[in-house]
Write an enzyme that holds these catalytic residues in place. Sequence first.
Site, PDB file in Angstrom:
ATOM      1  N   HIS A   1     -15.125   6.662  -6.062  1.00 11.72           N
ATOM      2  CA  HIS A   1     -13.917   5.827  -6.116  1.00 11.72           C
ATOM      3  C   HIS A   1     -12.852   6.417  -7.010  1.00 11.72           C
ATOM      4  O   HIS A   1     -11.753   5.887  -7.104  1.00 11.72           O
ATOM      5  CB  HIS A   1     -14.268   4.413  -6.585  1.00 11.72           C
ATOM      6  CG  HIS A   1     -15.239   3.762  -5.666  1.00 11.72           C
ATOM      7  ND1 HIS A   1     -16.546   3.559  -5.998  1.00 11.72           N
ATOM      8  CD2 HIS A   1     -15.098   3.354  -4.398  1.00 11.72           C
ATOM      9  CE1 HIS A   1     -17.167   3.031  -4.968  1.00 11.72           C
ATOM     10  NE2 HIS A   1     -16.312   2.904  -3.986  1.00 11.72           N
TER      11      HIS A   1
ATOM     12  N   LYS B   1       0.852  -1.208   0.000  1.00 13.44           N
ATOM     13  CA  LYS B   1       0.000   0.000   0.000  1.00 13.44           C
ATOM     14  C   LYS B   1       0.880   1.249   0.000  1.00 13.44           C
ATOM     15  O   LYS B   1       0.682   2.173  -0.784  1.00 13.44           O
ATOM     16  CB  LYS B   1      -0.885  -0.016   1.255  1.00 13.44           C
ATOM     17  CG  LYS B   1      -1.643   1.272   1.488  1.00 13.44           C
ATOM     18  CD  LYS B   1      -2.316   1.266   2.861  1.00 13.44           C
ATOM     19  CE  LYS B   1      -3.003   2.572   3.144  1.00 13.44           C
ATOM     20  NZ  LYS B   1      -4.227   2.779   2.365  1.00 13.44           N
TER      21      LYS B   1
ATOM     22  N   GLU C   1     -25.284   2.862  -4.904  1.00 18.34           N
ATOM     23  CA  GLU C   1     -24.211   3.166  -5.851  1.00 18.34           C
ATOM     24  C   GLU C   1     -24.756   3.044  -7.275  1.00 18.34           C
ATOM     25  O   GLU C   1     -25.437   2.083  -7.594  1.00 18.34           O
ATOM     26  CB  GLU C   1     -23.078   2.169  -5.627  1.00 18.34           C
ATOM     27  CG  GLU C   1     -21.852   2.426  -6.432  1.00 18.34           C
ATOM     28  CD  GLU C   1     -21.665   1.397  -7.501  1.00 18.34           C
ATOM     29  OE1 GLU C   1     -21.173   0.313  -7.199  1.00 18.34           O
ATOM     30  OE2 GLU C   1     -21.998   1.683  -8.658  1.00 18.34           O
TER      31      GLU C   1
ATOM     32  N   LYS D   1     -18.098  -6.300  -6.287  1.00 15.77           N
ATOM     33  CA  LYS D   1     -17.695  -7.322  -5.326  1.00 15.77           C
ATOM     34  C   LYS D   1     -17.257  -8.613  -6.011  1.00 15.77           C
ATOM     35  O   LYS D   1     -17.884  -9.059  -6.984  1.00 15.77           O
ATOM     36  CB  LYS D   1     -18.880  -7.670  -4.426  1.00 15.77           C
ATOM     37  CG  LYS D   1     -19.288  -6.560  -3.492  1.00 15.77           C
ATOM     38  CD  LYS D   1     -18.397  -6.499  -2.291  1.00 15.77           C
ATOM     39  CE  LYS D   1     -18.867  -5.404  -1.351  1.00 15.77           C
ATOM     40  NZ  LYS D   1     -17.909  -5.173  -0.267  1.00 15.77           N
TER      41      LYS D   1
HETATM   42  C1  LIG Z   1     -17.310   1.002   2.389  1.00 18.36           C
HETATM   43  N1  LIG Z   1     -16.322  -0.005   2.387  1.00 18.36           N
HETATM   44  C2  LIG Z   1     -15.939  -0.688   3.507  1.00 18.36           C
HETATM   45  C3  LIG Z   1     -15.811  -2.089   3.430  1.00 18.36           C
HETATM   46  N2  LIG Z   1     -15.453  -2.797   4.499  1.00 18.36           N
HETATM   47  C4  LIG Z   1     -15.232  -2.166   5.658  1.00 18.36           C
HETATM   48  N3  LIG Z   1     -14.907  -2.872   6.732  1.00 18.36           N
HETATM   49  N4  LIG Z   1     -15.309  -0.823   5.775  1.00 18.36           N
HETATM   50  C5  LIG Z   1     -15.665  -0.050   4.721  1.00 18.36           C
HETATM   51  O1  LIG Z   1     -15.722   1.174   4.861  1.00 18.36           O
HETATM   52  N5  LIG Z   1     -16.058  -2.715   2.274  1.00 18.36           N
HETATM   53  C6  LIG Z   1     -16.548  -2.017   1.131  1.00 18.36           C
HETATM   54  C7  LIG Z   1     -16.024  -0.640   1.120  1.00 18.36           C
HETATM   55  C8  LIG Z   1     -14.556  -0.646   0.908  1.00 18.36           C
HETATM   56  N6  LIG Z   1     -14.093   0.652   1.003  1.00 18.36           N
HETATM   57  C9  LIG Z   1     -13.058   1.032   1.748  1.00 18.36           C
HETATM   58  C10 LIG Z   1     -12.757   2.368   1.668  1.00 18.36           C
HETATM   59  C11 LIG Z   1     -11.691   2.865   2.363  1.00 18.36           C
HETATM   60  C12 LIG Z   1     -10.922   2.023   3.140  1.00 18.36           C
HETATM   61  C13 LIG Z   1      -9.773   2.633   3.819  1.00 18.36           C
HETATM   62  O2  LIG Z   1      -9.571   3.811   3.672  1.00 18.36           O
HETATM   63  N7  LIG Z   1      -8.950   1.902   4.512  1.00 18.36           N
HETATM   64  C14 LIG Z   1      -7.845   2.513   5.161  1.00 18.36           C
HETATM   65  C15 LIG Z   1      -7.748   2.059   6.588  1.00 18.36           C
HETATM   66  C16 LIG Z   1      -8.832   2.642   7.422  1.00 18.36           C
HETATM   67  C17 LIG Z   1      -8.405   2.604   8.861  1.00 18.36           C
HETATM   68  O3  LIG Z   1      -8.566   1.622   9.549  1.00 18.36           O
HETATM   69  N8  LIG Z   1      -7.803   3.663   9.308  1.00 18.36           N
HETATM   70  C18 LIG Z   1      -7.268   3.793  10.648  1.00 18.36           C
HETATM   71  C19 LIG Z   1      -5.786   4.013  10.551  1.00 18.36           C
HETATM   72  C20 LIG Z   1      -5.187   2.751  10.506  1.00 18.36           C
HETATM   73  C21 LIG Z   1      -3.727   2.868  10.170  1.00 18.36           C
HETATM   74  O4  LIG Z   1      -3.336   2.961   9.031  1.00 18.36           O
HETATM   75  N9  LIG Z   1      -2.946   2.872  11.184  1.00 18.36           N
HETATM   76  C22 LIG Z   1      -1.549   2.836  11.014  1.00 18.36           C
HETATM   77  C23 LIG Z   1      -0.906   4.082  11.524  1.00 18.36           C
HETATM   78  C24 LIG Z   1      -1.441   5.308  10.825  1.00 18.36           C
HETATM   79  C25 LIG Z   1      -0.608   6.528  11.048  1.00 18.36           C
HETATM   80  O5  LIG Z   1       0.390   6.466  11.745  1.00 18.36           O
HETATM   81  O6  LIG Z   1      -0.992   7.565  10.494  1.00 18.36           O
HETATM   82  C26 LIG Z   1      -1.118   1.654  11.839  1.00 18.36           C
HETATM   83  O7  LIG Z   1      -1.887   1.237  12.709  1.00 18.36           O
HETATM   84  O8  LIG Z   1      -0.059   1.135  11.545  1.00 18.36           O
HETATM   85  C27 LIG Z   1      -7.757   5.022  11.334  1.00 18.36           C
HETATM   86  O9  LIG Z   1      -8.315   5.884  10.661  1.00 18.36           O
HETATM   87  O10 LIG Z   1      -7.550   5.095  12.554  1.00 18.36           O
HETATM   88  C28 LIG Z   1      -6.576   2.168   4.433  1.00 18.36           C
HETATM   89  O11 LIG Z   1      -5.582   2.842   4.740  1.00 18.36           O
HETATM   90  O12 LIG Z   1      -6.521   1.243   3.627  1.00 18.36           O
HETATM   91  C29 LIG Z   1     -11.202   0.702   3.225  1.00 18.36           C
HETATM   92  C30 LIG Z   1     -12.301   0.179   2.513  1.00 18.36           C
END
Ligand SMILES: CN1c2c(nc(N)[nH]c2=O)NC[C@@H]1CNc1ccc(C(=O)N[C@@H](CCC(=O)N[C@@H](CCC(=O)N[C@@H](CCC(=O)O)C(=O)O)C(=O)O)C(=O)O)cc1
Length: 765
Positions: free
Chosen positions: A701, A18, A672, A111
């Site tokens: 998206h 990522k 959607e 999906k």
């Molecule tokens: C609507 N959608 C979702 C689905 N499934 C889900 N469970 N949730 C959904 O919202 N399925 C269908 C769709 C899929 N769409 C998406 C859209 C966006 C994301 C996404 O943005 N994912 C993020 C992670 C989100 C998250 O958990 N964020 C945390 C931060 C976590 C993190 O990265 N932590 C790091 C440290 C970060 C830092 O230091 O800045 C760590 O822990 O190491 C938060 O906000 O706290 C992504 O990054 O991929 C997913 C599905």
Amino acid sequence: MRATVHGYPRQGPNRELKKAVEGYWEGRVTAEALHSTAAELRRGNWRQLADAGIDEVPTGDFSYYDHMLDTTVMVGALPERHRAAVAADPLAGYFAMARGTQEAAPLEMTKWFDTNYHYLVPELGPDTVFRADAGKQTAELGEALALGAAAARPVLVGPVTYLLLAKPAPGVAPDFEPLTLLERLLPVYAELLADLRAAGARWVQLDEPALVQDRTPGELAAAGEAYRALGELADRPRLLVASYFDRLGEALPVLAKAPVEGLALDFTGPAAANLDALAAVGGLPGKRLVAGVVDGRNVWINDLERSMATLATLLGLAGRVDVATSCSLLHVPLDARAERRIDPQVARWLAFARQKAAEAATLARGLTKGTGAISAELAANRADLASRTASPLTHDKAVRARSAAVTEADTRRALPYHRRTAAQRTRLGLPPLPTTTIGSFPQTAELRRARADLRAGRIDETAYEQRIAAQIREVVAFQERAGLDVLVHGEGERNDMVQYFAEQLTGYLATRHGWVQSYGTRYVRPPILAGDVARPRPMSVRWTQYAQSLTSRPVKGMLTGPVTMLAWSFVRDDQPVAETARQVALALRDEVCELEAGGAAVIQVDEPALRETLPLRAADRPGYLAWATAAFRLATSGVRPDTQIHTHMCYAEFGDIIGAIEQLDADVISLEAARSHMQVADELAGHGYPREAGPGVYDIHSPRVPGPEELAALLRKGLTAIPADRLWANPDCGLKTRGWPEVREALRNMVAAARTVRRELPRQS
Ligand SMILES: CN1c2c(nc(N)[nH]c2=O)NC[C@@H]1CNc1ccc(C(=O)N[C@@H](CCC(=O)N[C@@H](CCC(=O)N[C@@H](CCC(=O)O)C(=O)O)C(=O)O)C(=O)O)cc1
Ligand SMILES: N[C@@H](CCS)C(=O)O
Ligand SMILES: [Zn+2]
């Protein structure tokens, strides 16, 4: 007997993929650096699999974005609008097909079967010309062989599934059937197979999960013809045709008869029916059977004794039996051992990708050398399973009693829809084509950093809450300025729409590193439903009320519905899923009622996963839809008639569940629709959907900002299907993945478009 898996998580232990891909998009990472990170991740995966005891590794399952998009590249079926970009720079062009550019729309995303993974839909037409490009597959096979992998097996999406998952390209007649291109596609697969053989492949796996869905006799005949033709090729590796996610049913005799050397079958969940079906067709004499006895979709340890018994039966039904996971391990997190904060008493019940590979290897050893060779593993496994059954964590008497007392009346609102709607209109006083959003506003790096700082103790709870409050003020002020009619608080406090609630409910476990790819570079950390579910305190009321205190316009309360709370979690496998859904629904019902008591006139309960978890076989659907819609109604029916319940769904074709959507008894639904050009509005109209609906007009998206004219055109298209007093203007989904500049412009354009179209409406007399 060998142990193998169909695929492995791609992201790396710390989501290195990522970070590298997003860095490349932002110009911080060169293409060379991205390629080298990816190669290192692949090597890491093969080493990990070898260490787990896997003796035939998959190759080609890795992807920068999506394996269906890789297949589109592999067969040369690039959409016309992206060809020049791909020719100029294949990597940049690849991502342009996935994400779109200001000039060219991306491929549609939907999906992958009943999982939370999304693929990019191939666009095909009568003029499609296929051309083989085995480059990615042969290169990755070469890497695995160079690493000294004992055996490496390229995994390709099979030709029948590729075509069955495709759609007519823009401008092509909507009734065009991509499967009619099979004859043209097969020579391309023949070339790919010859190239892979020349590159050292002894076996090639062709994935045909589309054959576990109900198929017409014509489709089954086409599959039979395809594998007859591929089987009869002279210059090819041995072929393993793989199915997963459900039983093969009527496709089993077709594939069993085909001149291919092996079949991979799933023997978990509803696919366990493959066992009797295999016996009924006389087994697979002389063929290789890759037996998927380790569930690749859940996080629970395998019942090794039960799997050994299944394998023992299978030994009599095939020429050779190998042990595998039921499907690719793409759908589970990488390593349960990384979860150091989970209670060790619970952690012993968990198996993620790495542990599942080891389970397959143990079973293969037991099968080859006898159960005596794995007696220690069997004893430990028995003890772990028994500790789960006996654990107080899995039983809460009060929750069970409340759930058992639920009646049909608890799932019905006090008044029917047609009597509620007038009361809601009076209370809300909205214009025609009311504008709203789906809930989330950009999850900025700053917000995520604040959460990471809180977790690491660099800031305290008060400082974090101030940050969230500031975000809510910004989101509300922007929506007022932009002129939206029904506002949201922006969900800034939520790491994820399921995880956020799961962290506040008892019975759920959260993981720290349990990332699973959802699409492209977006990952989720599905929580684990391990025990009975209760809501110790309100979850969302405070921030919703805070947002409402800042504006006189209605602010929607935002919750995730019971079906999605299950679908995007790992559910327990020790009780019926309907019981788990009822427990979650009761917890949500309390939250819905408390939001209403706190002043919310509109409450949205998202069910984006309702369609996703629809069983793949029609015969299994009525049972699912009955418990799923009842759980939604149980969660939402405790409110007054003048409180408007919205629901939201995204990422799927909705045509086949419109009857069930009606059964939810929600007042308004947003769906959607932008990438599929409002097709869903016609589907709703075709089914006579009698309620208010907002087919999305803004594809969230893509970084592309739609202009006001384009949005107005989509609204006009919506009006051809849904009358003005029932049509809403909203984006496809939440805005959390977008940046503020795009969101500001797109929402202003959306409000302008709604105003333009409102002016065109005939005057109310
Ligand atoms: C609507 N959608 C979702 C689905 N499934 C889900 N469970 N949730 C959904 O919202 N399925 C269908 C769709 C899929 N769409 C998406 C859209 C966006 C994301 C996404 O943005 N994912 C993020 C992670 C989100 C998250 O958990 N964020 C945390 C931060 C976590 C993190 O990265 N932590 C790091 C440290 C970060 C830092 O230091 O800045 C760590 O822990 O190491 C938060 O906000 O706290 C992504 O990054 O991929 C997913 C599905
Ligand atoms: N309310 C959620 C729904 C996503 S499907 C959001 O806006 O992100
Ligand atoms: Zn959505």
